[in-house]
Write a protein that holds these residues in place. Structure first.
Motif, PDB file in Angstrom:
ATOM      1  N   ILE A 292       1.026  -1.189  -0.132  1.00  0.00           N
ATOM      2  CA  ILE A 292      -0.176   0.107   0.055  1.00  0.00           C
ATOM      3  C   ILE A 292       0.904   1.384  -0.082  1.00  0.00           C
ATOM      4  N   ILE A 293       1.989   1.211   0.883  1.00  0.00           N
ATOM      5  CA  ILE A 293       2.717   2.390   0.916  1.00  0.00           C
ATOM      6  C   ILE A 293       3.359   2.603  -0.248  1.00  0.00           C
ATOM      7  N   SER A 294       4.076   1.538  -1.013  1.00  0.00           N
ATOM      8  CA  SER A 294       4.609   1.544  -2.009  1.00  0.00           C
ATOM      9  C   SER A 294       4.214   2.269  -3.197  1.00  0.00           C
ATOM     10  N   ALA A 295       2.802   2.050  -3.402  1.00  0.00           N
ATOM     11  CA  ALA A 295       1.858   2.504  -4.502  1.00  0.00           C
ATOM     12  C   ALA A 295       2.084   3.987  -4.392  1.00  0.00           C
ATOM     13  N   ARG A 296       1.734   4.430  -3.374  1.00  0.00           N
ATOM     14  CA  ARG A 296       1.861   6.055  -3.155  1.00  0.00           C
ATOM     15  C   ARG A 296       3.210   6.739  -3.177  1.00  0.00           C
ATOM     16  N   VAL A 297       4.405   6.175  -2.621  1.00  0.00           N
ATOM     17  CA  VAL A 297       5.561   6.615  -2.823  1.00  0.00           C
ATOM     18  C   VAL A 297       6.133   6.566  -4.157  1.00  0.00           C
ATOM     19  N   ASP A 298       5.650   5.391  -4.976  1.00  0.00           N
ATOM     20  CA  ASP A 298       5.829   5.494  -6.353  1.00  0.00           C
ATOM     21  C   ASP A 298       5.304   6.805  -7.134  1.00  0.00           C
ATOM     22  N   ILE A 300       4.596   9.530  -5.755  1.00  0.00           N
ATOM     23  CA  ILE A 300       5.244  10.854  -5.231  1.00  0.00           C
ATOM     24  C   ILE A 300       6.565  10.860  -5.974  1.00  0.00           C
ATOM     25  N   CYS A 301       7.301   9.820  -6.206  1.00  0.00           N
ATOM     26  CA  CYS A 301       8.742   9.787  -7.092  1.00  0.00           C
ATOM     27  C   CYS A 301       8.300  10.105  -8.476  1.00  0.00           C
ATOM     28  N   GLN A 302       7.351   9.605  -8.863  1.00  0.00           N
ATOM     29  CA  GLN A 302       7.055   9.759 -10.310  1.00  0.00           C
ATOM     30  C   GLN A 302       6.835  11.192 -10.571  1.00  0.00           C
ATOM     31  N   MET A 303       6.123  11.980  -9.623  1.00  0.00           N
ATOM     32  CA  MET A 303       5.743  13.365  -9.601  1.00  0.00           C
ATOM     33  C   MET A 303       7.214  14.241  -9.511  1.00  0.00           C
ATOM     34  N   THR A 306       8.742  13.756 -12.810  1.00  0.00           N
ATOM     35  CA  THR A 306       8.159  14.666 -13.862  1.00  0.00           C
ATOM     36  C   THR A 306       8.374  16.119 -13.800  1.00  0.00           C
ATOM     37  N   GLU A 307       8.513  16.650 -12.579  1.00  0.00           N
ATOM     38  CA  GLU A 307       8.897  17.972 -12.343  1.00  0.00           C
ATOM     39  C   GLU A 307      10.103  18.332 -12.703  1.00  0.00           C
ATOM     40  N   ILE A 308      11.228  17.332 -12.327  1.00  0.00           N
ATOM     41  CA  ILE A 308      12.574  17.596 -12.674  1.00  0.00           C
ATOM     42  C   ILE A 308      12.468  17.790 -14.287  1.00  0.00           C
ATOM     43  N   LYS A 309      11.947  16.956 -14.991  1.00  0.00           N
ATOM     44  CA  LYS A 309      11.977  16.846 -16.398  1.00  0.00           C
ATOM     45  C   LYS A 309      11.421  18.091 -17.084  1.00  0.00           C
ATOM     46  N   ARG A 310      10.261  18.433 -16.409  1.00  0.00           N
ATOM     47  CA  ARG A 310       9.390  19.784 -16.837  1.00  0.00           C
ATOM     48  C   ARG A 310      10.234  20.830 -16.576  1.00  0.00           C
ATOM     49  N   SER A 311      11.186  20.998 -15.574  1.00  0.00           N
ATOM     50  CA  SER A 311      11.974  22.003 -15.541  1.00  0.00           C
ATOM     51  C   SER A 311      12.999  22.206 -16.611  1.00  0.00           C
ATOM     52  N   GLY A 312      13.202  21.029 -17.382  1.00  0.00           N
ATOM     53  CA  GLY A 312      14.281  21.036 -18.420  1.00  0.00           C
ATOM     54  C   GLY A 312      15.743  20.928 -17.940  1.00  0.00           C
ATOM     55  N   TYR A 313      15.785  20.765 -16.645  1.00  0.00           N
ATOM     56  CA  TYR A 313      17.254  20.763 -16.050  1.00  0.00           C
ATOM     57  C   TYR A 313      17.749  19.271 -15.832  1.00  0.00           C
ATOM     58  N   LYS A 334      15.331   5.186   0.134  1.00  0.00           N
ATOM     59  CA  LYS A 334      16.266   5.764  -0.656  1.00  0.00           C
ATOM     60  C   LYS A 334      16.501   5.069  -1.858  1.00  0.00           C
ATOM     61  N   SER A 335      16.461   3.760  -1.499  1.00  0.00           N
ATOM     62  CA  SER A 335      16.756   2.918  -2.817  1.00  0.00           C
ATOM     63  C   SER A 335      15.524   2.766  -3.667  1.00  0.00           C
ATOM     64  N   PHE A 336      14.458   3.005  -3.231  1.00  0.00           N
ATOM     65  CA  PHE A 336      13.055   2.975  -4.064  1.00  0.00           C
ATOM     66  C   PHE A 336      13.376   4.225  -5.020  1.00  0.00           C
ATOM     67  N   ALA A 337      13.667   5.424  -4.487  1.00  0.00           N
ATOM     68  CA  ALA A 337      13.746   6.612  -5.222  1.00  0.00           C
ATOM     69  C   ALA A 337      14.574   6.422  -6.371  1.00  0.00           C
ATOM     70  N   ARG A 338      15.882   6.022  -5.800  1.00  0.00           N
ATOM     71  CA  ARG A 338      16.913   5.874  -6.760  1.00  0.00           C
ATOM     72  C   ARG A 338      16.342   5.135  -8.022  1.00  0.00           C
ATOM     73  N   GLU A 339      15.623   4.022  -7.669  1.00  0.00           N
ATOM     74  CA  GLU A 339      15.249   2.953  -8.832  1.00  0.00           C
ATOM     75  C   GLU A 339      14.524   3.851  -9.828  1.00  0.00           C
ATOM     76  N   VAL A 340      13.432   4.775  -9.232  1.00  0.00           N
ATOM     77  CA  VAL A 340      12.505   5.483  -9.937  1.00  0.00           C
ATOM     78  C   VAL A 340      13.001   6.494 -10.836  1.00  0.00           C
ATOM     79  N   LEU A 341      14.046   7.415  -9.841  1.00  0.00           N
ATOM     80  CA  LEU A 341      14.485   8.564 -10.605  1.00  0.00           C
ATOM     81  C   LEU A 341      15.929   8.424 -11.374  1.00  0.00           C
ATOM     82  N   GLN A 342      16.195   7.059 -11.172  1.00  0.00           N
ATOM     83  CA  GLN A 342      17.389   6.754 -11.977  1.00  0.00           C
ATOM     84  C   GLN A 342      18.717   7.994 -11.916  1.00  0.00           C
ATOM     85  N   MET A 343      18.918   8.222 -10.621  1.00  0.00           N
ATOM     86  CA  MET A 343      19.922   9.284 -10.284  1.00  0.00           C
ATOM     87  C   MET A 343      20.275   8.928  -8.890  1.00  0.00           C
TER      88      MET A 343
END
Ligand SMILES: Nc1ncnc2c1ncn2[C@@H]1O[C@H](COP(=O)(O)OP(=O)(O)OP(=O)(O)O)[C@@H](O)[C@H]1O
Ligand SMILES: [Mg+2]
Length: 413
Positions: A292-298, A300-303, A306-313, A334-343
């Motif tokens: 349940i937690i993972s779905a919402r964290v995903d 948030i990380c996707q948001m 998206t925002e980082i990409k939208r910024s163009g930077y 931390k590792s979840f976000a690293r996986e989604v953000l690829q950074m």
């Protein structure tokens, strides 16, 4: 030792008052903190001034008691989905023969600020990111340099006038004066990021209770800011619904047993959950909680992505993403976000503190500590400037007696 600096972070879940001072060695010493549950705040915006004032007064009283220092004037954080930011450019001609003066910078900044600000919005920050002198860009401090045409690149943050005024009213209702309003992710960046990260390029994401605040720093300056209306409360709500449990029970389970990655949790681990009504207590698989937690964290990380990409930077952030805010304390994030953000991702509690640090050295307090650090930098900037910017606003002030232009706040160092 310097005069103490006081700050107020009115978050969606917690209201925190903090008093610090700058030591002779140039470090920040925490003298006292007061934390209470927020009231009258939704998604980072004050919806009930009176209730918010009461929470502020309680937090302030605690901080005063611990530190023995009275709080009269405070730096105050502001956030909420009403915040908008943009980068703009201003130009000023320089009198021939003499170097650039602080006055020339003022004129260039005025031009940059002259972006259309609708009636119901006010400027919170106009922060210079860098200067171009006679076509030469990348100038950090043009004062004294010879040239004819000065251009400034500024980051301008605006907010809804009503929301801004409600913050000021709530603070004044608790008997305090607002020195300056500071966008929360900018403050958090002050406390959680290193100068090297800001120079290289880094995104800060403060995942709090009601909002996720993002600030992007490149070349030592602020380039992009945004406040998104989702945070840890949404995770708890999902758990409450999914487990059919009261909010408080769901919150406790999240903090004690929560995890961002279900696959990290053994299938046969069960926990006891207080359920609604006659059901009493139930056992639930801990992996189900993590799902349940993972779905919402995903989400948030996707948001954030998206925002980082939208910024163009997105290609200018070798230092990756630094997470702070209470939700950054979620296990496995931390590792979840690293996986989604690829950074690269790291968790960013406030750095380099002395004194009563035990209460505020968690990622949830990056914004609060950063507000004090902002105050410190602003003081230094005013001390160094011939015409103190905070003291003498040059035009009808956008936020009732405040002026939040901090000249060197985001220069490196
Ligand atoms: N160990 C933990 N694991 C998971 N979540 C946590 C943990 N500790 C705190 N949180 C969550 O962090 C959130 C509060 O974070 P924070 O104190 O940064 O928010 P805030 O400043 O009050 O709100 P905002 O900045 O969004 O207005 C809550 O939703 C809380 O459940
Ligand atoms: Mg917060």
């Amino acid at each position: 030792m310097s005069t103490p600096i006081a700050a107020l972070d009115i978050g969606t879940t917690k209201t925190c008052a903090l008093i610090g001072e700058v030591t002779d060695a140039g470090a920040l010493r925490i003298l006292g903190a007061g934390v209470t549950s927020s009231r009258g705040v939704r998604k980072g915006v004050i919806t009930d001034v009176k209730e918010a004032s009461q929470a502020i007064a309680a937090a302030v009283e605690q901080a005063e008691r611990v530190s023995g220092v009275p709080m009269a004037e405070v730096y105050v954080g502001i956030a909420g989905a009403h915040i908008q930011s943009t980068n703009s450019r201003g130009v000023a001609a320089i009198h021939s023969g003499r170097g650039v003066t602080p006055d020339d910078i003022d004129r260039a900044m005025e031009a940059a600020e002259a972006i259309a600000v609708p009636q119901n919005r006010e400027i919170i920050h106009a922060i210079p990111r860098g200067y171009t002198l006679d076509g030469q860009d990348g100038v950090k401090d043009p004062v004294g340099m010879i040239g004819f045409r000065l251009e400034v690149e500024a980051h301008v943050v605006t907010g809804a006038a009503a929301s801004i005024q409600n913050v000021i009213k709530a603070v004044e209702g608790a008997g305090l004066k607002v020195i300056d309003l500071v966008l929360e992710p900018i403050a958090a960046g002050e406390a959680a990021l290193t100068s090297a990260e800001k120079e290289m390029g880094v995104a800060l994401a403060d995942i709090g209770g009601g909002t996720t605040d993002i600030a992007i720093f490149i070349d030592g300056s602020i380039w992009h800011t945004v406040v998104l209306p989702t945070g840890g409360i949404h995770i708890t709500n999902d758990l409450a619904v999914g487990l059919r449990a009261p909010f408080n029970a769901a919150e406790e389970i999240k903090i004690q047993y929560g995890h961002a990655s279900p696959l990290q949790i053994p299938e046969d681990e069960f926990i006891d959950v207080a359920a609604f009504g006659d059901e009493g207590r139930r056992t639930v698989a801990r992996r189900e909680v993590a799902e349940i937690i993972s779905a919402r964290v995903d989400e948030i990380c996707q948001m954030i992505l998206t925002e980082i990409k939208r910024s163009g930077y997105d290609n200018l952030l070798p230092a990756g993403v630094v997470l702070c805010g209470g939700t950054a304390e979620l296990k496995g994030i931390k590792s979840f976000a690293r996986e989604v953000l690829q950074m690269p991702v790291r968790i960013g509690p406030p750095r380099d503190l002395e004194g009563f640090t035990d209460r505020v050295s968690l990622p949830a307090f990056a914004t609060t500590v950063g507000l004090v650090e902002w105050g410190w930098k602003q003081r230094e900037a005013e001390g160094a400037s011939a015409t103190p910017r905070g003291a003498t606003p040059r035009k009808p002030n956008p936020i009732g007696g405040l002026f939040s232009w901090a000249k060197s706040a985001f220069l490196p160092g």
